[in-house]
Design an enzyme around this catalytic site. Structure first.
Site, PDB file in Angstrom:
ATOM      1  N   GLU A  99       0.833  -1.191   0.000  1.00  0.00           N
ATOM      2  CA  GLU A  99       0.000   0.000   0.000  1.00  0.00           C
ATOM      3  C   GLU A  99       0.874   1.249   0.000  1.00  0.00           C
ATOM      4  OE1 GLU A  99      -3.977  -1.491   2.406  1.00  0.00           O
ATOM      5  OE2 GLU A  99      -2.237  -0.857   3.588  1.00  0.00           O
ATOM      6  N   CYS A 144       3.317   8.760   0.923  1.00  0.00           N
ATOM      7  CA  CYS A 144       3.990   7.800   1.797  1.00  0.00           C
ATOM      8  C   CYS A 144       4.088   6.478   1.044  1.00  0.00           C
ATOM      9  CB  CYS A 144       3.192   7.636   3.089  1.00  0.00           C
ATOM     10  SG  CYS A 144       3.879   6.427   4.245  1.00  0.00           S
ATOM     11  N   CYS A 151       7.130  -6.546   6.987  1.00  0.00           N
ATOM     12  CA  CYS A 151       8.299  -5.968   7.652  1.00  0.00           C
ATOM     13  C   CYS A 151       8.872  -6.985   8.626  1.00  0.00           C
ATOM     14  CB  CYS A 151       7.898  -4.689   8.398  1.00  0.00           C
ATOM     15  SG  CYS A 151       9.286  -3.802   9.150  1.00  0.00           S
ATOM     16  N   CYS A 155       8.014  -4.359  15.332  1.00  0.00           N
ATOM     17  CA  CYS A 155       7.568  -3.362  16.302  1.00  0.00           C
ATOM     18  C   CYS A 155       6.133  -3.680  16.722  1.00  0.00           C
ATOM     19  CB  CYS A 155       7.653  -1.963  15.707  1.00  0.00           C
ATOM     20  SG  CYS A 155       9.314  -1.514  15.159  1.00  0.00           S
ATOM     21  N   CYS A 158       2.907  -1.651  15.339  1.00  0.00           N
ATOM     22  CA  CYS A 158       2.799  -1.427  13.894  1.00  0.00           C
ATOM     23  C   CYS A 158       2.180  -2.642  13.214  1.00  0.00           C
ATOM     24  CB  CYS A 158       4.181  -1.142  13.299  1.00  0.00           C
ATOM     25  SG  CYS A 158       4.169  -0.814  11.529  1.00  0.00           S
ATOM     26  N   GLY A 200       7.354  -1.744   5.551  1.00  0.00           N
ATOM     27  CA  GLY A 200       8.755  -2.151   5.447  1.00  0.00           C
ATOM     28  C   GLY A 200       9.724  -1.179   6.090  1.00  0.00           C
ATOM     29  N   GLU A 201      10.955  -1.638   6.224  1.00  0.00           N
ATOM     30  CA  GLU A 201      12.073  -0.854   6.755  1.00  0.00           C
ATOM     31  C   GLU A 201      13.005  -0.519   5.591  1.00  0.00           C
ATOM     32  OE1 GLU A 201      15.073   1.017   7.976  1.00  0.00           O
ATOM     33  OE2 GLU A 201      13.681   0.595   9.613  1.00  0.00           O
ATOM     34  N   SER A 232      12.633   6.950   6.621  1.00  0.00           N
ATOM     35  CA  SER A 232      12.446   6.592   8.026  1.00  0.00           C
ATOM     36  C   SER A 232      13.089   5.242   8.317  1.00  0.00           C
ATOM     37  CB  SER A 232      10.947   6.537   8.350  1.00  0.00           C
ATOM     38  OG  SER A 232      10.735   6.156   9.693  1.00  0.00           O
ATOM     39  N   LEU A 257      12.357   6.199  17.133  1.00  0.00           N
ATOM     40  CA  LEU A 257      12.999   5.910  18.420  1.00  0.00           C
ATOM     41  C   LEU A 257      11.998   5.291  19.401  1.00  0.00           C
ATOM     42  CD1 LEU A 257      15.791   6.163  19.734  1.00  0.00           C
ATOM     43  CD2 LEU A 257      15.031   8.330  20.716  1.00  0.00           C
ATOM     44  N   HIS A 258      10.926   6.009  19.674  1.00  0.00           N
ATOM     45  CA  HIS A 258       9.774   5.495  20.427  1.00  0.00           C
ATOM     46  C   HIS A 258      10.047   5.152  21.889  1.00  0.00           C
ATOM     47  CE1 HIS A 258       7.797   5.513  16.602  1.00  0.00           C
ATOM     48  NE2 HIS A 258       8.530   4.529  16.119  1.00  0.00           N
ATOM     49  N   ASN A 332      -1.973   4.875  16.813  1.00  0.00           N
ATOM     50  CA  ASN A 332      -3.201   4.570  16.091  1.00  0.00           C
ATOM     51  C   ASN A 332      -3.629   3.134  16.398  1.00  0.00           C
ATOM     52  OD1 ASN A 332      -3.644   7.039  14.442  1.00  0.00           O
ATOM     53  ND2 ASN A 332      -1.616   6.512  13.644  1.00  0.00           N
ATOM     54  N   CYS A 375      -0.423   6.282  10.414  1.00  0.00           N
ATOM     55  CA  CYS A 375       0.869   5.725  10.813  1.00  0.00           C
ATOM     56  C   CYS A 375       0.692   4.407  11.557  1.00  0.00           C
ATOM     57  CB  CYS A 375       1.594   6.732  11.700  1.00  0.00           C
ATOM     58  SG  CYS A 375       3.200   6.177  12.279  1.00  0.00           S
TER      59      CYS A 375
END
Length: 402
Positions: A99, A144, A151, A155, A158, A200-201, A232, A257-258, A332, A375
């Site tokens: 997407e 985006c 991924c 995380c 996500c 993805g990363e 990112s 970072l989070h 989210n 996000c």
């Protein structure tokens, strides 16, 4: 140019650079100027079907088709949020899907979603591949895009990583998201910024991400300025170094970072066990930032996990001396995560602590969350999408599966 700036030959023809095309045409016994013609057809006009390349002879068009030049995917679904955000479901040639999201910008949107810093100015050196407008200014749109199917980072907040990683996207599949998504801009919109923040990363898939960035910024193609692009990452330290070196720091960098400490980050981001907070902050201090640019620190606020005043104060200490802007992202909803969104009071308190410490800080406005396009929500939720028609793309013919 570093060795990492010389990626291997792409598998899909649309991932070829002008130099790659020159080599291909030489092998075909064709003049080298054909390379520029084909490159511009693909990367300026978004045309993948050789039959539509009308300034080429029929036999050459047939050879290009036989060589595999075609759209890397079809747009299978498009859904529009009440706020104007559009999520595109893209079906790849092998049946997998990703997407991407078009996000119209508003005056109060945070600077992280728009790639350029608010204080970076607009020197007019580029226009994102769009014509110069006169009269009323067009509405700016950020795209985006995704770099992988799924991924591998895991995380917990996500949706993209819940099913794991299927494969990385080729550079052609990455760039085609930009070229085809532009068909879904409204008449009063202009693609202004590009963020590698979808599925993805990007730095886990460095070679193809690098090639895609080279193609997107090529002056004979889309021609987007590097300062209008943000990549990112969860903090893959060696490839942050490569990105800074390969683009002299001109590509915007956002770090997910989070959490300000390893104990908290280990709970929500498994990759922290490989590259911990200290390693990430160390490489950021060495990142070759141009004047007036800052690194974006993305911080998803999760109720009871990383949103306390103590976490905020630790973050202030961790970021001391760094040229950063912090983007606070109230989590989210992600089905099955068991995690909750921080309260408005907790978000405000966190923001106040950072602001008092003179750290540039904003709270991301939710965009497209009613269609799972916000996000952390990209996970091919086909249940909220609807079939797209040709007239949804300004009347242009959509690519079809062979």
């Amino acid at each position: 140019m570093s060795e990492s700036a010389r990626p291997s030959k792409p598998a899909h023809p649309a991932g070829r650079s002008p130099e790659d095309w020159q080599q291909w045409f030489s092998q075909q016994g064709e003049p080298r100027f054909r390379a520029g013609q084909v490159f511009r057809w693909i990367h300026q006009r978004g045309v993948f079907d050789p039959a539509e390349m009308t300034d080429l002879g029929k036999s050459l068009r047939e050879r290009l088709a036989n060589d595999g030049l075609e759209s890397p995917f079809v747009v299978e679904r498009v859904v529009r949020s009440t706020d104007g955000t559009r999520k595109l479901l893209l079906r790849l040639r092998d049946g997998l899907a990703v997407e991407c999201v078009l996000i119209p910008m508003t005056n109060d949107d945070d600077a992280d979603v728009a790639a350029a810093d608010a204080d970076d100015g607009d020197e007019g050196e580029e226009n994102g591949g769009e014509p110069t407008w006169s009269g009323e200014a067009p509405r700016r749109v950020t795209l985006c895009i995704s770099t992988q199917v799924g991924c591998a980072m895991g995380c917990v907040f996500c949706a993209s990583g819940k099913a794991g990683l299927s494969r990385g996207l080729e550079s052609a599949e990455i760039v085609a998201q930009v070229l085809i998504a532009k068909r879904y801009l409204d008449d009063n919109e202009r693609l202004r910024n590009l963020v590698f923040m979808g599925m993805g990363e990007p730095l886990h898939h460095y070679e193809q991400t690098l090639r895609a960035l080279r193609l997107i910024t090529h002056p004979d193609g889309i021609g987007m300025s590097p300062r209008r692009i943000t990549v990112s990452t969860v903090g893959l330290v060696p490839n942050i170094e490569k990105l800074g070196r390969d683009f002299d720091g001109k590509i915007g960098l956002a770090v997910s970072l989070h959490a300000p400490d390893d104990e908290t980050r280990n709970r929500i981001m498994p990759m922290n066990r490989r590259y911990d907070v200290a390693q990430i902050l160390s490489v950021l201090r060495k990142y070759p930032l141009p004047p007036r640019r800052r690194i974006t620190i993305e911080y998803t606020l999760i109720a009871g996990v990383n949103d306390s005043p103590d976490h905020a104060r630790k973050l202030v200490r961790a970021l001391g001396g760094l040229r950063v802007k912090v983007n606070l992202i109230p989590m989210n909803p992600v089905a099955g995560s068991g995690l909750g969104t921080s309260s408005n009071a907790a978000v405000e308190q966190f923001h106040e602590i950072l602001s008092r410490a003179r750290i540039s800080c904003s709270v991301r406005k939710r965009r497209g969350d009613d269609v799972d396009a916000a996000c952390g929500q990209l996970a091919l939720n086909a249940g909220v999408t609807a079939p797209v028609s040709d007239d949804g793309a300004k009347g242009r013919k959509l690519p079809t599966m062979n």
